[in-house]
Design a protein around this motif. Structure first.
Motif, mmCIF file in Angstrom:
data_model
loop_
_atom_site.group_PDB
_atom_site.id
_atom_site.type_symbol
_atom_site.label_atom_id
_atom_site.label_comp_id
_atom_site.label_asym_id
_atom_site.label_seq_id
_atom_site.Cartn_x
_atom_site.Cartn_y
_atom_site.Cartn_z
ATOM 1 N N TYR A 73 0.881 -1.282 0.054
ATOM 2 C CA TYR A 73 0.011 -0.053 0.077
ATOM 3 C C TYR A 73 0.955 1.333 0.055
ATOM 4 O O TYR A 73 2.133 1.163 0.184
ATOM 5 N N ILE A 74 0.339 2.468 -0.144
ATOM 6 C CA ILE A 74 0.785 3.744 -0.031
ATOM 7 C C ILE A 74 -0.153 4.624 0.809
ATOM 8 O O ILE A 74 -1.433 4.399 0.613
ATOM 9 N N LYS A 75 0.483 5.425 1.604
ATOM 10 C CA LYS A 75 -0.340 6.268 2.417
ATOM 11 C C LYS A 75 -0.945 7.495 1.642
ATOM 12 O O LYS A 75 -0.166 7.751 0.787
ATOM 13 N N LEU A 76 -2.096 7.911 1.967
ATOM 14 C CA LEU A 76 -2.755 9.015 1.236
ATOM 15 C C LEU A 76 -1.898 10.149 1.153
ATOM 16 O O LEU A 76 -1.827 10.668 -0.027
ATOM 17 N N GLY A 77 -1.574 10.696 2.275
ATOM 18 C CA GLY A 77 -0.166 11.978 2.118
ATOM 19 C C GLY A 77 0.892 11.639 1.252
ATOM 20 O O GLY A 77 1.375 12.491 0.648
ATOM 21 N N MET A 102 1.135 16.594 -6.509
ATOM 22 C CA MET A 102 -0.042 17.625 -6.132
ATOM 23 C C MET A 102 0.116 18.686 -5.122
ATOM 24 O O MET A 102 -0.572 19.402 -4.891
ATOM 25 N N VAL A 103 1.033 18.274 -4.096
ATOM 26 C CA VAL A 103 1.507 18.686 -2.975
ATOM 27 C C VAL A 103 2.945 19.135 -2.922
ATOM 28 O O VAL A 103 3.596 18.125 -3.387
ATOM 29 N N GLU A 104 3.591 20.195 -2.173
ATOM 30 C CA GLU A 104 4.951 20.194 -2.186
ATOM 31 C C GLU A 104 5.617 19.605 -0.849
ATOM 32 O O GLU A 104 6.664 19.225 -0.959
ATOM 33 N N SER A 105 4.695 19.355 0.224
ATOM 34 C CA SER A 105 5.257 18.664 1.205
ATOM 35 C C SER A 105 4.234 18.087 2.028
ATOM 36 O O SER A 105 3.156 17.876 1.942
ATOM 37 N N GLY A 106 4.789 16.997 3.119
ATOM 38 C CA GLY A 106 3.665 16.459 3.846
ATOM 39 C C GLY A 106 2.902 17.403 4.780
ATOM 40 O O GLY A 106 1.851 17.067 5.016
ATOM 41 N N VAL A 107 3.287 18.291 5.063
ATOM 42 C CA VAL A 107 2.463 19.262 5.906
ATOM 43 C C VAL A 107 1.670 19.945 4.967
ATOM 44 O O VAL A 107 0.439 19.956 5.507
ATOM 45 N N LYS A 158 -1.033 17.040 4.824
ATOM 46 C CA LYS A 158 -1.975 17.001 5.991
ATOM 47 C C LYS A 158 -2.870 17.976 5.942
ATOM 48 O O LYS A 158 -4.164 17.650 6.208
ATOM 49 N N GLU A 159 -2.818 19.228 5.500
ATOM 50 C CA GLU A 159 -3.634 20.356 5.609
ATOM 51 C C GLU A 159 -4.678 20.119 4.502
ATOM 52 O O GLU A 159 -6.020 20.370 5.157
ATOM 53 N N VAL A 160 -4.507 19.824 3.308
ATOM 54 C CA VAL A 160 -5.456 19.734 2.252
ATOM 55 C C VAL A 160 -6.419 18.433 2.574
ATOM 56 O O VAL A 160 -7.720 18.290 2.498
ATOM 57 N N ILE A 161 -5.782 17.359 3.302
ATOM 58 C CA ILE A 161 -6.502 16.182 3.738
ATOM 59 C C ILE A 161 -7.284 16.702 4.756
ATOM 60 O O ILE A 161 -8.732 16.114 4.689
ATOM 61 N N ASP A 164 -12.062 11.709 2.530
ATOM 62 C CA ASP A 164 -11.385 11.188 3.628
ATOM 63 C C ASP A 164 -10.600 12.124 4.217
ATOM 64 O O ASP A 164 -9.653 12.663 3.450
ATOM 65 N N THR A 165 -10.622 12.180 5.554
ATOM 66 C CA THR A 165 -9.643 13.099 6.265
ATOM 67 C C THR A 165 -8.784 12.267 6.892
ATOM 68 O O THR A 165 -7.788 13.084 7.741
ATOM 69 N N ARG A 166 -8.259 11.247 6.695
ATOM 70 C CA ARG A 166 -7.120 10.599 7.251
ATOM 71 C C ARG A 166 -5.956 10.509 6.399
ATOM 72 O O ARG A 166 -5.764 9.824 5.371
ATOM 73 N N ARG A 167 -5.000 11.242 6.872
ATOM 74 C CA ARG A 167 -3.718 11.301 5.845
ATOM 75 C C ARG A 167 -3.032 9.900 6.045
ATOM 76 O O ARG A 167 -2.272 9.572 4.797
ATOM 77 N N GLY A 168 -3.205 8.974 7.008
ATOM 78 C CA GLY A 168 -2.494 7.698 6.844
ATOM 79 C C GLY A 168 -3.284 6.746 6.300
ATOM 80 O O GLY A 168 -3.080 5.621 6.422
ATOM 81 N N ARG A 169 -4.428 7.120 5.622
ATOM 82 C CA ARG A 169 -5.373 6.210 4.784
ATOM 83 C C ARG A 169 -4.605 5.279 3.999
ATOM 84 O O ARG A 169 -3.677 5.775 3.223
ATOM 85 N N LYS A 170 -4.547 4.110 4.143
ATOM 86 C CA LYS A 170 -3.658 3.100 3.317
ATOM 87 C C LYS A 170 -4.542 2.936 1.766
ATOM 88 O O LYS A 170 -5.737 2.614 1.835
ATOM 89 N N LEU A 171 -3.849 3.303 0.815
ATOM 90 C CA LEU A 171 -4.237 3.101 -0.569
ATOM 91 C C LEU A 171 -3.877 1.839 -1.240
ATOM 92 O O LEU A 171 -2.664 1.430 -1.048
#
Length: 69
Positions: free
Chosen positions: A10-14, A22-27, A30-33, A45-52
């Protein structure tokens, strides 16, 4: 549409948002999620750690990421 091919199970959503550029950083990921701006398989889905997993589709800012395993 961006395609991410999984190296593992899997890969995490963030991480997927960063890998697709689509985003520059993990921060920023986290914000857009947490703001509810990201959809996974048609649902917000508001979970940054959501497994895809293979077959999942992420939608953010009008762009689509397809996860392939």
């Amino acid at each position: 549409m961006e395609t991410i091919i999984l190296r593992g199970e899997y890969i995490k959503l963030g991480q997927a948002l960063k890998a697709a550029g689509m985003v520059e950083s993990g921060v920023e990921a986290k914000e857009v999620i947490q703001e509810g701006l990201v959809m996974v398989n048609g649902e917000t889905d508001t979970r940054r750690g959501r497994k895809l997993h293979g077959g999942d589709i992420v939608l953010f800012d009008g762009e689509e990421i397809r996860i392939e395993g």
